[in-house]
Motif scaffolding. Structure first.
Motif, PDB file in Angstrom:
ATOM      1  N   LEU A   1       0.789  -1.231   0.000  1.00 47.13           N
ATOM      2  CA  LEU A   1       0.000   0.000   0.000  1.00 47.13           C
ATOM      3  C   LEU A   1       0.822   1.283   0.000  1.00 47.13           C
ATOM      4  N   TRP A   2       1.855   1.356  -0.819  1.00 47.03           N
ATOM      5  CA  TRP A   2       2.630   2.587  -0.960  1.00 47.03           C
ATOM      6  C   TRP A   2       1.859   3.589  -1.814  1.00 47.03           C
ATOM      7  N   GLN A   3       2.294   4.834  -1.764  1.00 45.41           N
ATOM      8  CA  GLN A   3       1.719   5.871  -2.614  1.00 45.41           C
ATOM      9  C   GLN A   3       2.856   6.697  -3.180  1.00 45.41           C
ATOM     10  N   GLY A   4       2.757   7.046  -4.474  1.00 42.09           N
ATOM     11  CA  GLY A   4       3.821   7.836  -5.073  1.00 42.09           C
ATOM     12  C   GLY A   4       3.573   8.165  -6.526  1.00 42.09           C
ATOM     13  N   ASN A   5       4.634   8.614  -7.193  1.00 44.61           N
ATOM     14  CA  ASN A   5       4.575   9.013  -8.595  1.00 44.61           C
ATOM     15  C   ASN A   5       5.522   8.151  -9.411  1.00 44.61           C
ATOM     16  N   VAL A   6       5.041   7.661 -10.549  1.00 42.70           N
ATOM     17  CA  VAL A   6       5.812   6.811 -11.441  1.00 42.70           C
ATOM     18  C   VAL A   6       6.121   7.604 -12.709  1.00 42.70           C
ATOM     19  N   ASP A   7       7.401   7.610 -13.130  1.00 43.90           N
ATOM     20  CA  ASP A   7       7.730   8.339 -14.354  1.00 43.90           C
ATOM     21  C   ASP A   7       7.455   7.493 -15.598  1.00 43.90           C
ATOM     22  N   PHE A   8       7.818   8.001 -16.762  1.00 46.82           N
ATOM     23  CA  PHE A   8       7.481   7.398 -18.054  1.00 46.82           C
ATOM     24  C   PHE A   8       7.919   5.946 -18.202  1.00 46.82           C
ATOM     25  N   GLN A   9       8.940   5.518 -17.484  1.00 45.88           N
ATOM     26  CA  GLN A   9       9.416   4.141 -17.585  1.00 45.88           C
ATOM     27  C   GLN A   9       8.427   3.135 -17.004  1.00 45.88           C
ATOM     28  N   GLY A  10       7.552   3.591 -16.104  1.00 45.21           N
ATOM     29  CA  GLY A  10       6.687   2.674 -15.380  1.00 45.21           C
ATOM     30  C   GLY A  10       5.221   2.689 -15.761  1.00 45.21           C
ATOM     31  N   TYR A  11       4.825   3.560 -16.701  1.00 43.17           N
ATOM     32  CA  TYR A  11       3.414   3.536 -17.099  1.00 43.17           C
ATOM     33  C   TYR A  11       3.274   3.506 -18.616  1.00 43.17           C
ATOM     34  N   ASP A  12       2.133   3.038 -19.055  1.00 36.33           N
ATOM     35  CA  ASP A  12       1.806   2.879 -20.471  1.00 36.33           C
ATOM     36  C   ASP A  12       1.365   4.235 -21.024  1.00 36.33           C
ATOM     37  N   SER A  13       2.181   4.834 -21.877  1.00 40.30           N
ATOM     38  CA  SER A  13       1.865   6.170 -22.398  1.00 40.30           C
ATOM     39  C   SER A  13       0.684   6.159 -23.370  1.00 40.30           C
ATOM     40  N   ALA A  14       0.283   4.993 -23.850  1.00 40.93           N
ATOM     41  CA  ALA A  14      -0.867   4.898 -24.755  1.00 40.93           C
ATOM     42  C   ALA A  14      -2.187   4.745 -23.997  1.00 40.93           C
ATOM     43  N   ALA A  15      -2.120   4.583 -22.692  1.00 41.52           N
ATOM     44  CA  ALA A  15      -3.325   4.401 -21.875  1.00 41.52           C
ATOM     45  C   ALA A  15      -3.952   5.742 -21.519  1.00 41.52           C
ATOM     46  N   THR A  16      -5.249   5.721 -21.256  1.00 40.16           N
ATOM     47  CA  THR A  16      -5.973   6.906 -20.794  1.00 40.16           C
ATOM     48  C   THR A  16      -6.268   6.725 -19.316  1.00 40.16           C
ATOM     49  N   PHE A  17      -5.712   7.605 -18.486  1.00 43.42           N
ATOM     50  CA  PHE A  17      -5.882   7.523 -17.036  1.00 43.42           C
ATOM     51  C   PHE A  17      -6.853   8.588 -16.556  1.00 43.42           C
ATOM     52  N   LEU A  18      -7.603   8.273 -15.508  1.00 46.54           N
ATOM     53  CA  LEU A  18      -8.503   9.223 -14.861  1.00 46.54           C
ATOM     54  C   LEU A  18      -8.280   9.158 -13.359  1.00 46.54           C
ATOM     55  N   ILE A  19      -8.232  10.307 -12.710  1.00 49.97           N
ATOM     56  CA  ILE A  19      -8.056  10.334 -11.256  1.00 49.97           C
ATOM     57  C   ILE A  19      -9.205   9.584 -10.592  1.00 49.97           C
ATOM     58  N   GLY A  20      -8.861   8.739  -9.643  1.00 49.67           N
ATOM     59  CA  GLY A  20      -9.855   7.958  -8.909  1.00 49.67           C
ATOM     60  C   GLY A  20     -10.206   6.634  -9.559  1.00 49.67           C
ATOM     61  N   GLN A  21      -9.748   6.407 -10.782  1.00 51.05           N
ATOM     62  CA  GLN A  21      -9.997   5.132 -11.466  1.00 51.05           C
ATOM     63  C   GLN A  21      -8.913   4.126 -11.097  1.00 51.05           C
ATOM     64  N   TYR A  22      -9.237   2.842 -11.212  1.00 50.76           N
ATOM     65  CA  TYR A  22      -8.242   1.802 -10.976  1.00 50.76           C
ATOM     66  C   TYR A  22      -7.180   1.819 -12.069  1.00 50.76           C
ATOM     67  N   VAL A  23      -5.971   1.384 -11.717  1.00 49.93           N
ATOM     68  CA  VAL A  23      -4.911   1.133 -12.684  1.00 49.93           C
ATOM     69  C   VAL A  23      -4.556  -0.353 -12.594  1.00 49.93           C
ATOM     70  N   TYR A  24      -4.056  -0.890 -13.693  1.00 48.78           N
ATOM     71  CA  TYR A  24      -3.814  -2.315 -13.832  1.00 48.78           C
ATOM     72  C   TYR A  24      -2.395  -2.555 -14.327  1.00 48.78           C
ATOM     73  N   ALA A  25      -1.957  -3.807 -14.304  1.00 48.28           N
ATOM     74  CA  ALA A  25      -0.671  -4.174 -14.890  1.00 48.28           C
ATOM     75  C   ALA A  25      -0.888  -4.557 -16.340  1.00 48.28           C
TER      76      ALA A  25
END
Length: 186
Positions: free
Chosen positions: A118-142
């Motif tokens: 249960l950590w909280q933080g910020n992930v830079d470009f190496q760790g997220y899919d730049s083609a994905a559409t993210f919304l605050i409060g929505q779940y994120v997946y692997a």
């Protein structure tokens, strides 16, 4: 930046070994780890066996308190490492390869700094899919091999077929703030 934590969760850095052959030379190992996808902010899974010659199971170099074992960038589509291997998210890499003290394998230790619980933080470009559409409060997946986003945080539309929720989006990447905010559920 890789992964910048605002709440630390539980650090398991002394007990995880990347499933690639490391020499103990930071210059050589950095190239090996980068090409295998061991970058800061990437979601990793435990690996007990592998049918992929690029990710052979390695000796765990057990510390005094025991070893968790081998880790690999998680493949939510369950194809990269063989059926039933490396497809369940376990933790997130804090840093990638390099010659600094917090890097994977500094001074030949062959250890990978990961965080979970249960950590909280910020992930830079190496760790997220730049083609994905993210919304605050929505779940994120692997992600997975089908969308070529193995080990990366992604959206519902681009997640791996075998992956459950791994976190909640707390910040959406923009041009001026290019990081993904995550409240981890791992």
């Amino acid at each position: 930046m890789s992964l910048k934590l605002t709440y630390y969760g539980q650090n398991d850095s002394v007990n995880c070994t990347p499933a690639v052959v490391l020499t103990g030379d930071p210059g050589t190992d950095q190239q090996t780890l980068t090409s295998a996808g061991y970058l800061g902010g990437v979601i990793v899974a435990l690996l007990s066996a592998s049918t992929n010659a690029s990710y052979p199971v390695q000796p765990t170099y057990e510390p005094a308190m025991g070893s968790i074992g081998n880790i690999v960038p998680v493949d939510g589509d369950n194809t990269t490492y063989g059926a039933g291997n490396g497809n369940i998210p376990f933790a997130t890499l804090l840093n990638g390869p390099g010659e600094f003290a917090g890097a994977i394998g500094p001074s030949g230790s062959r250890k990978a700094p990961v965080v979970r619980a249960l950590w909280q933080g910020n992930v830079d470009f190496q760790g997220y899919d730049s083609a994905a559409t993210f919304l605050i409060g929505q779940y994120v997946y692997a992600g997975g091999s089908v969308n070529t986003n193995v080990g990366k945080y992604t959206s519902l539309a681009r997640k791996g077929a075998a992956v459950a929720t791994v976190g909640i989006c707390t910040h959406v990447p923009t041009a001026s703030e290019p990081w993904l905010g995550v409240a981890s559920l791992l």
